[in-house]
Structures are given as structure tokens and as C-alpha cells.
Design a protein around this motif. Structure first.
Motif, PDB file in Angstrom:
ATOM      1  N   LEU A   1       0.824  -1.207   0.000  1.00  0.00           N
ATOM      2  CA  LEU A   1       0.000   0.000   0.000  1.00  0.00           C
ATOM      3  C   LEU A   1       0.858   1.257   0.000  1.00  0.00           C
ATOM      4  CD1 LEU A   1      -2.898  -0.876   2.483  1.00  0.00           C
ATOM      5  CD2 LEU A   1      -2.896  -0.968  -0.010  1.00  0.00           C
ATOM      6  N   LEU A   2       2.012   1.198   0.632  1.00  0.00           N
ATOM      7  CA  LEU A   2       2.876   2.375   0.681  1.00  0.00           C
ATOM      8  C   LEU A   2       3.379   2.773  -0.699  1.00  0.00           C
ATOM      9  CD1 LEU A   2       5.017   1.679   3.882  1.00  0.00           C
ATOM     10  CD2 LEU A   2       3.071   3.222   3.644  1.00  0.00           C
ATOM     11  N   THR A   3       3.444   1.827  -1.618  1.00  0.00           N
ATOM     12  CA  THR A   3       3.913   2.135  -2.971  1.00  0.00           C
ATOM     13  C   THR A   3       2.820   2.703  -3.856  1.00  0.00           C
ATOM     14  OG1 THR A   3       3.445  -0.126  -3.750  1.00  0.00           O
ATOM     15  CG2 THR A   3       5.640   0.304  -2.830  1.00  0.00           C
ATOM     16  N   LYS A   4       1.570   2.687  -3.395  1.00  0.00           N
ATOM     17  CA  LYS A   4       0.469   3.237  -4.171  1.00  0.00           C
ATOM     18  C   LYS A   4       0.581   4.769  -4.203  1.00  0.00           C
ATOM     19  CE  LYS A   4      -1.762  -0.720  -4.749  1.00  0.00           C
ATOM     20  NZ  LYS A   4      -1.991  -1.317  -6.077  1.00  0.00           N
ATOM     21  N   PRO A   5       0.026   5.406  -5.254  1.00  0.00           N
ATOM     22  CA  PRO A   5       0.125   6.876  -5.338  1.00  0.00           C
ATOM     23  C   PRO A   5      -0.411   7.597  -4.108  1.00  0.00           C
ATOM     24  CG  PRO A   5      -0.622   5.973  -7.429  1.00  0.00           C
ATOM     25  CD  PRO A   5      -0.585   4.826  -6.461  1.00  0.00           C
ATOM     26  N   LEU A   6      -1.511   7.094  -3.532  1.00  0.00           N
ATOM     27  CA  LEU A   6      -2.088   7.732  -2.341  1.00  0.00           C
ATOM     28  C   LEU A   6      -1.743   6.993  -1.061  1.00  0.00           C
ATOM     29  CD1 LEU A   6      -5.587   8.875  -3.642  1.00  0.00           C
ATOM     30  CD2 LEU A   6      -3.479  10.179  -3.467  1.00  0.00           C
ATOM     31  N   GLY A   7      -0.968   5.943  -1.164  1.00  0.00           N
ATOM     32  CA  GLY A   7      -0.445   5.270   0.003  1.00  0.00           C
ATOM     33  C   GLY A   7      -1.474   4.532   0.833  1.00  0.00           C
ATOM     34  N   ALA A   8      -1.150   4.347   2.105  1.00  0.00           N
ATOM     35  CA  ALA A   8      -1.978   3.598   3.053  1.00  0.00           C
ATOM     36  C   ALA A   8      -2.586   4.554   4.064  1.00  0.00           C
ATOM     37  CB  ALA A   8      -1.131   2.552   3.773  1.00  0.00           C
ATOM     38  N   ALA A   9      -3.883   4.374   4.341  1.00  0.00           N
ATOM     39  CA  ALA A   9      -4.574   5.215   5.315  1.00  0.00           C
ATOM     40  C   ALA A   9      -4.036   4.922   6.708  1.00  0.00           C
ATOM     41  CB  ALA A   9      -6.077   4.957   5.250  1.00  0.00           C
ATOM     42  N   ARG A  10      -3.693   5.971   7.442  1.00  0.00           N
ATOM     43  CA  ARG A  10      -3.171   5.803   8.803  1.00  0.00           C
ATOM     44  C   ARG A  10      -4.118   6.341   9.861  1.00  0.00           C
ATOM     45  NH1 ARG A  10       2.105   4.259   9.193  1.00  0.00           N
ATOM     46  NH2 ARG A  10       1.326   3.729  11.262  1.00  0.00           N
TER      47      ARG A  10
ATOM     48  N   ALA B   1     -13.562  13.900  -2.140  1.00  0.00           N
ATOM     49  CA  ALA B   1     -13.066  12.773  -2.935  1.00  0.00           C
ATOM     50  C   ALA B   1     -14.200  11.850  -3.346  1.00  0.00           C
ATOM     51  CB  ALA B   1     -12.011  12.008  -2.145  1.00  0.00           C
ATOM     52  N   HIS B   2     -15.046  11.499  -2.392  1.00  0.00           N
ATOM     53  CA  HIS B   2     -16.125  10.562  -2.704  1.00  0.00           C
ATOM     54  C   HIS B   2     -17.159  11.212  -3.627  1.00  0.00           C
ATOM     55  CE1 HIS B   2     -19.393   7.560  -1.696  1.00  0.00           C
ATOM     56  NE2 HIS B   2     -18.367   6.816  -2.042  1.00  0.00           N
ATOM     57  N   GLU B   3     -17.319  12.515  -3.495  1.00  0.00           N
ATOM     58  CA  GLU B   3     -18.230  13.246  -4.378  1.00  0.00           C
ATOM     59  C   GLU B   3     -17.791  13.100  -5.835  1.00  0.00           C
ATOM     60  OE1 GLU B   3     -19.956  17.816  -4.798  1.00  0.00           O
ATOM     61  OE2 GLU B   3     -18.345  17.335  -3.408  1.00  0.00           O
TER      62      GLU B   3
ATOM     63  N   ALA C   1     -10.155   1.693   0.768  1.00  0.00           N
ATOM     64  CA  ALA C   1     -10.990   1.459  -0.417  1.00  0.00           C
ATOM     65  C   ALA C   1     -11.251   2.765  -1.157  1.00  0.00           C
ATOM     66  CB  ALA C   1     -12.307   0.797  -0.014  1.00  0.00           C
ATOM     67  N   LEU C   2     -11.467   3.848  -0.413  1.00  0.00           N
ATOM     68  CA  LEU C   2     -11.677   5.158  -1.030  1.00  0.00           C
ATOM     69  C   LEU C   2     -10.420   5.616  -1.761  1.00  0.00           C
ATOM     70  CD1 LEU C   2     -13.559   7.597  -1.393  1.00  0.00           C
ATOM     71  CD2 LEU C   2     -12.645   8.506   0.743  1.00  0.00           C
ATOM     72  N   LEU C   3      -9.253   5.411  -1.151  1.00  0.00           N
ATOM     73  CA  LEU C   3      -7.997   5.815  -1.784  1.00  0.00           C
ATOM     74  C   LEU C   3      -7.754   5.047  -3.078  1.00  0.00           C
ATOM     75  CD1 LEU C   3      -5.614   6.056   1.319  1.00  0.00           C
ATOM     76  CD2 LEU C   3      -6.899   7.896   0.209  1.00  0.00           C
ATOM     77  N   ARG C   4      -8.028   3.730  -3.050  1.00  0.00           N
ATOM     78  CA  ARG C   4      -7.808   2.927  -4.258  1.00  0.00           C
ATOM     79  C   ARG C   4      -8.767   3.349  -5.387  1.00  0.00           C
ATOM     80  NH1 ARG C   4      -4.704   1.929  -0.835  1.00  0.00           N
ATOM     81  NH2 ARG C   4      -3.826   3.668  -1.966  1.00  0.00           N
ATOM     82  N   GLN C   5     -10.005   3.674  -5.008  1.00  0.00           N
ATOM     83  CA  GLN C   5     -10.960   4.096  -6.023  1.00  0.00           C
ATOM     84  C   GLN C   5     -10.572   5.451  -6.615  1.00  0.00           C
ATOM     85  OE1 GLN C   5     -13.251   1.971  -6.838  1.00  0.00           O
ATOM     86  NE2 GLN C   5     -14.203   3.188  -8.451  1.00  0.00           N
ATOM     87  N   MET C   6     -10.013   6.336  -5.803  1.00  0.00           N
ATOM     88  CA  MET C   6      -9.524   7.620  -6.313  1.00  0.00           C
ATOM     89  C   MET C   6      -8.421   7.408  -7.337  1.00  0.00           C
ATOM     90  SD  MET C   6      -9.318   9.968  -2.868  1.00  0.00           S
ATOM     91  CE  MET C   6      -8.488  11.312  -3.744  1.00  0.00           C
ATOM     92  N   GLU C   7      -7.514   6.469  -7.046  1.00  0.00           N
ATOM     93  CA  GLU C   7      -6.403   6.207  -7.968  1.00  0.00           C
ATOM     94  C   GLU C   7      -6.878   5.676  -9.305  1.00  0.00           C
ATOM     95  OE1 GLU C   7      -3.318   5.025  -4.321  1.00  0.00           O
ATOM     96  OE2 GLU C   7      -4.195   3.478  -5.611  1.00  0.00           O
ATOM     97  N   ALA C   8      -8.038   5.034  -9.329  1.00  0.00           N
ATOM     98  CA  ALA C   8      -8.550   4.425 -10.558  1.00  0.00           C
ATOM     99  C   ALA C   8      -9.521   5.328 -11.305  1.00  0.00           C
ATOM    100  CB  ALA C   8      -9.241   3.102 -10.235  1.00  0.00           C
TER     101      ALA C   8
END
Length: 622
Positions: A428-437, A461-463, A586-593
Motif C-alpha cells: 500500500l505504501l507504494t500506491k500513489p495515495l499510500g496507506a490510510a493511517r 473525494a467521494h463526491e 478502499a476510497l484511496l484505491r478508487q480515487m487512484e482508478a
């Protein structure tokens, strides 16, 4: 009064009224002449805002002695053949020098490569002096003194010295972007100098010149554009949606190297950014259009700032499509201006976000539907068939689960997300938006990447995610329409009625059924169900005006997308809702896509990324 022929001086003064509006207009004409002469170094000297003195010196190929008198004569030029449609130079009318000379004291001095010395000729308020030898290097020097002394009424319309000097500098900047290999210098009595060194002619040189003119902030937040359609090429750079301005002054557009201000091109740029910028914000762009000179008319206005394309619809489609494709392919990328503003806010006496080009107050946070829109939403839900694969349950404005497919179980029991509660996966750390902390203030998701800290506005973001999904669902098939009990007849000029009838198939896809009703009227039988009750007559007239201007019917699409944006705003994750770690990821991954997820529907940034190196500088570690 008997008809008589005007004198040559009066004719030139009339032409000067069209071509020479202010000192900056003189500079534009003279600099363009220097570029047409092959100059690689151009120097502009001014005094009194250009009214007392304007001197433009270049190192071009020069004017031979026996052609100096022709150079200051009306309609004499070396740049145009007998074919007016084959214009491959910036100037071509042969009006600039005689027009300038008729309202000022002009001196033209030039030397060619094979001449022993330079020669000069003068024009004083239209009176031409003899050609005489003069000292000078290879190239041309044009000196203009006492501009408008022969037409003193024009002086009353001049602005302050500072304003006129600024206009001269802006003209040189605008021209310089298209000629990165040329060195430009502008100086005045206060010794303030604009010095733009020359670069290579390739794309790298072009980007370096753009950075000189528009600043490093733009190049740091720019996306390259390169598209082609029907032998028309579009290239250059545009800004990220989250890096915008309050006006369109930083939109530089060139057609075959000529700087232009064309309302159709400006409209196309607005159309490309329609879903990602608020109405009061404007993209930054440096765009170049290249096409066969036979397919564009630059002989529309004496100042040559306007152009007319033989196929304006095709050029507009290329701009809108090319820019939207670039924005969609940009992926998830934050604007550096937002991060810089955030870092500056931590420093004592640091720059405000507004000083960095980031204006959060200009973004509308939340769209509130009107009573009519709320009724339209209910009507739209009722019109949708479950078989269509898209449904909007009545208990909420919009159920995000069906179109997003990456369910965020908002209704489930959620816990307060705290930092370090869940082990962070290296993947997850290698993803553009990383991992939620963590989630702070029940609205902002704090995420960690390998080298940065990311803060996400969960509602914004969700909007955007809901909006994109809803748009895809709406435009993947013809929109539901509601039939009018009595067709509405709208009287229009015959040309407007014909244009609407020509676009009837496109309008039908958006739920608007129109057909001809006599020579000067349109019958409207169906309207888009999603619009609810609407002013049909005004809608049709707006569409007719837009088709006349741009040969498109985007007005209807904009109204439908506005409804979708409102539905998305009220159907997305609300501020104050606590999310679990898996929901945040899940929100971060959907933003990346999702294309365009860097901004919400109203143009606000959805997240800010702060590099670890910036954080370490804040704490004095670097």
C-alpha cells in the motif's frame, strides 16, 4: 459635397486607427517584422510608456537600400504572393510601417549582410525624407518618437505610463512563447529589464521558454498535450485542474505561430475543463495549433488577433477531446501549489495560500439542490428501469454502491480510525495515495506513502467518484425523457431552427425531442426527465445560440451534468462520518482508478500531498 480622393497621409492615418491602438500595438507589429526577417535577437527600448520613444532593434537579414522607400509605402510587402490563402508569415498586409509613420516620427535604419554600411529613411507625420547612409550593424532598427503627435485626440485615451509599459512587456512575452530560440530584451528609463535568453527550437526549449514566461509553478503543475485530427495538430501544455487562476489571462494560444485571442478556442478550453473547474476559475495553458494555412483565415481583423477556421467544429472537437484525454490520463496527481501553500502556512510570516495561486475561498463547498431540482430527482428515479443496470433508491439521493462497485459500507458500524492501529502493508505504501493511517476531525484521511504525507478530504473525494460513476451511467445510453402533453412551439429565426433540426439526433440522446414546425419554428415534444419542470423556450434558444457560435449542443449536457453533480454531492460520504481503515483504503484505491479525482465536482482539490523532504525542512532537518 463632391466626392474626392483622400490624400495618402489621411489614408495612412485611418489605417493607423485600425492597426495602431496603443504603443503595445506598435511593438507587436515591429517585433513580428523582426521575426519574419529571421532575427534571433530582438531588443525593445521604451520611454514614457512608449509614447515618447519606442526602439526595436534586431539582427535579421535587413532591408536593402533600394527597398527602404518601399518598406514605408502602403501595401508593399515581401511576405505575400498572389495567393492570399497561403500566409506563412506573421505580417503580410504592408500597412504597419506607413501607418506608424503617419502618426509619429519614425526612423528606419537597416543593413544587409552584403552591404558596406547601413542606410536610413525617416517619416515625420507622413512626410518622407530621403534615404541616406548611416552607421549600423547588420539587421534593422526602427525608432518611433512622439507617437500620436499627429493625432493628438488619440493621446486622451492612453493609460498611465506604467500601464502602457506593462502592456508592451505583455505583448513581448506573448510573442516570445512561440519563438523559444529567439532572445528578447525589453528595457525602459527605470532600467527594469525583461531578458529572455534563447533556447533550442525543440520541445525542451519550448518548455523552458514557457517556464520563463509563466513561472516554474506552471511547469511543475503542467500536463503535455499532443493530439492530431484531420491534419490539424494540437500541442503544448495545460495546467492540472487544481492549479488554476481567477482569470483567463494566462491562456496563451497560437495558430501557426501567431498569438491569437479566439472566442471559439477559449470556449473549447472551458468545455474541456467543464467538470473539473468551477465557473469562476480558469485553466492555465500554452497551446499551439498547426494546420495548412489554406484552412485558416488570418485576414479577419487588422490587428490579426482573430482567426476563422474552415472547419471550426473539427478544431473545437480536437481541443476539447485532446485536453480531456490528457486530463483523464494524468492519473492521480496533486498540484504543487497546494502543498507549497500548506508548507508556507507553517512558517512564521510565510506566504498565504492565496499568494501561491491557491484560492480555497473561491470554491463552492457544497451544492444545495433547489426545490425544482429535488422534484426532478424524484421524477428521474421513477423513470429509470431496473433492467438498465442503474438504480437510485428512494431512501437516499443516490446509492453509491451500484455504480462504484467498490462498496464503502458507510451504513455499517464504524470505529474511530486511529494512527498505527492497523499494520501498514508495504504494497500500500507504494500506491500513489499510500496507506490510510488515521482519520482526523472526522473528515480528513491521513495517508502515508514511501516519501510523503497525503491528506484527503473524504467528502470531496467521494463526491468526485460518485459523480464520475453517475455520469457514466447517464451517458452510456439515451437519457429518459418525459413527453409533453401539448408540444411547445418555439418561434425562432429560420437559421436557428435549421441548426436545431440538424442536431436533433444528438439532442434526442439527451432526452430532448425537437422537430421542424414550419420555416421559422421548432416543436418540442419531449424534454429530459432529469431536468423536471424547465423553461423549454429558453432552453431551446440557448441551444440555438450555442450551436450558432460553436456548432455544439453542450448547454443541454451541462444542465444534465449539473443535476448529476448535485446528486453526487448529496449522495457521497458526508463530513463527520467515521470510517474504518479498510473503508479509507478502499476510497484511496478508487480515487487512484478514477480520472479527474484530484478535484471534486466544484473544482476544489480532493487531497494535498506533502513530501517528506518538505516536512523535514519545516523541522530544520534539512
Amino acid at each position: 459635397m463632391a466626392i474626392r480622393q483622400l490624400s495618402e497621409t489621411v489614408v495612412n492615418q485611418i489605417a493607423a486607427g485600425e492597426v495602431i491602438e496603443r504603443p503595445a500595438s506598435v511593438v507587436k507589429e515591429l517585433v513580428e517584422n523582426a521575426l519574419d526577417a529571421g532575427a534571433t535577437r530582438i531588443e525593445v527600448v521604451t520611454a514614457g510608456g512608449g509614447l515618447s520613444l519606442l526602439r526595436v532593434t534586431d539582427n535579421g537579414h535587413g532591408v536593402p537600400e533600394d527597398e527602404l522607400a518601399l518598406a514605408i509605402s502602403r501595401h508593399c510587402t515581401s511576405k505575400l504572393s498572389d495567393d492570399i490563402h497561403d500566409i506563412r508569415s506573421l505580417g503580410f498586409r504592408g500597412e504597419a510601417l506607413p501607418s506608424i509613420g503617419s502618426v509619429s516620427r519614425l526612423t528606419l535604419r537597416s543593413r544587409t549582410a552584403d552591404a558596406d554600411n547601413a542606410y536610413e529613411i525617416g517619416v515625420d507625420g507622413g512626410r518622407v525624407s530621403d534615404t541616406r547612409p548611416a552607421p549600423g550593424n547588420r539587421g534593422t532598427m526602427v525608432e518611433v518618437r512622439d507617437l500620436f503627435f499627429a493625432t493628438p485626440a488619440r493621446l486622451k485615451f492612453m493609460k498611465t505610463e506604467r500601464a502602457e509599459t506593462a502592456a508592451i512587456t505583455e505583448v513581448v512575452r506573448r510573442i516570445a512563447i512561440a519563438f523559444p530560440h529567439v532572445r528578447f530584451q525589453v528595457s525602459g528609463p527605470d532600467r527594469n529589464m525583461l531578458d529572455l535568453p534563447g533556447f533550442s527550437r525543440d520541445a525542451d526549449g519550448q518548455l523552458q521558454r514557457v517556464a520563463q514566461i509563466m513561472g516554474k509553478d506552471f511547469t511543475d503543475n503542467a500536463l503535455p498535450v499532443d493530439a492530431e485530427r484531420n491534419d490539424v495538430r494540437l500541442f503544448g501544455h495545460i495546467s492540472l485542474p487544481s492549479h488554476s487562476r481567477a482569470n483567463a489571462l494566462q491562456q496563451y494560444v497560437y495558430v501557426n505561430g501567431r498569438p491569437v485571442r479566439d472566442k471559439m478556442i477559449a470556449s473549447a478550453i472551458r468545455g474541456a475543463y467543464m467538470d473539473v473547474l468551477p465557473r469562476d476559475r480558469h485553466a492555465i495553458a500554452a497551446l499551439f495549433i498547426e494546420l495548412d494555412p489554406a484552412y485558416v483565415d488570418v485576414n479577419v481583423h487588422p490587428a490579426k488577433a482573430d482567426v476563422r477556421f474552415r472547419d471550426p467544429g473539427g478544431v473545437r472537437a480536437l481541443i476539447v477531446g485532446g485536453l480531456r484525454q490528457v486530463l483523464a490520463q494524468a492519473g492521480i496527481r496533486p498540484a504543487t501549489s497546494a502543498a507549497d501553500a500548506m508548507a508556507a502556512a507553517f512558517r512564521p510570516g510565510g506566504a498565504t495560500p492565496e499568494s501561491r495561486g491557491y484560492h480555497p475561498s473561491s470554491y463552492s463547498y457544497e451544492a444545495r439542490p433547489s426545490q425544482a431540482q429535488a422534484g426532478a430527482l424524484e421524477l428521474y428515479r421513477a423513470s429509470l428501469s431496473p433492467a438498465g443496470g442503474f438504480s437510485a433508491p428512494s431512501q437516499a439521493p443516490f446509492d453509491t454502491r451500484a455504480p462504484l462497485q467498490a462498496a464503502l459500507e458507510i451504513g455499517a458500524a464504524s470505529a474511530d480510525a486511529r494512527a498505527n492501529e492497523t499494520p501498514v502493508s508495504n504494497d500500500l505504501l507504494t500506491k500513489p495515495l499510500g496507506a490510510a493511517r488515521a482519520q482526523v476531525h472526522e473528515n480528513y484521511i491521513v495517508a502515508q506513502t514511501e516519501d510523503s504525507l497525503v491528506i484527503v478530504d473524504q467528502h470531496a473525494a467521494h463526491e468526485r467518484l460518485v459523480y464520475e460513476a453517475l455520469k457514466n451511467a447517464l451517458h452510456s445510453r439515451p437519457l429518459a425523457s418525459q413527453m409533453l402533453l401539448i408540444p411547445e412551439i418555439v418561434d425562432l429565426p429560420a437559421d436557428d431552427a435549421e441548426r436545431l433540426a440538424t442536431h436533433s439526433e444528438t439532442l434526442a440522446r439527451f432526452g430532448l425531442g425537437v422537430e421542424r414546425f414550419g420555416p421559422g419554428a421548432i416543436a418540442v415534444r419531449e424534454t429530459p426527465a432529469i431536468l423536471g419542470e424547465t423553461d423549454v423556450s429558453q432552453l431551446v434558444r440557448d441551444l440555438a445560440d450555442e450551436i450558432a457560435d460553436n456548432d455544439t449542443a453542450d448547454t443541454l449536457k451541462e444542465r444534465i451534468d449539473a443535476i448529476a453533480a448535485t446528486m453526487a454531492c448529496h449522495g457521497s460520504v458526508r463530513s463527520g462520518r467515521r470510517l474504518r481503515a479498510e473503508e479509507m483504503n478502499a476510497l484511496l484505491r478508487q480515487m487512484e482508478a478514477t480520472p479527474g479525482s484530484g478535484t471534486c465536482n466544484h473544482g476544489r482539490p480532493t487531497y494535498i500531498e506533502l513530501r517528506l523532504s518538505d516536512i523535514e525542512r519545516l523541522f530544520g532537518r534539512r
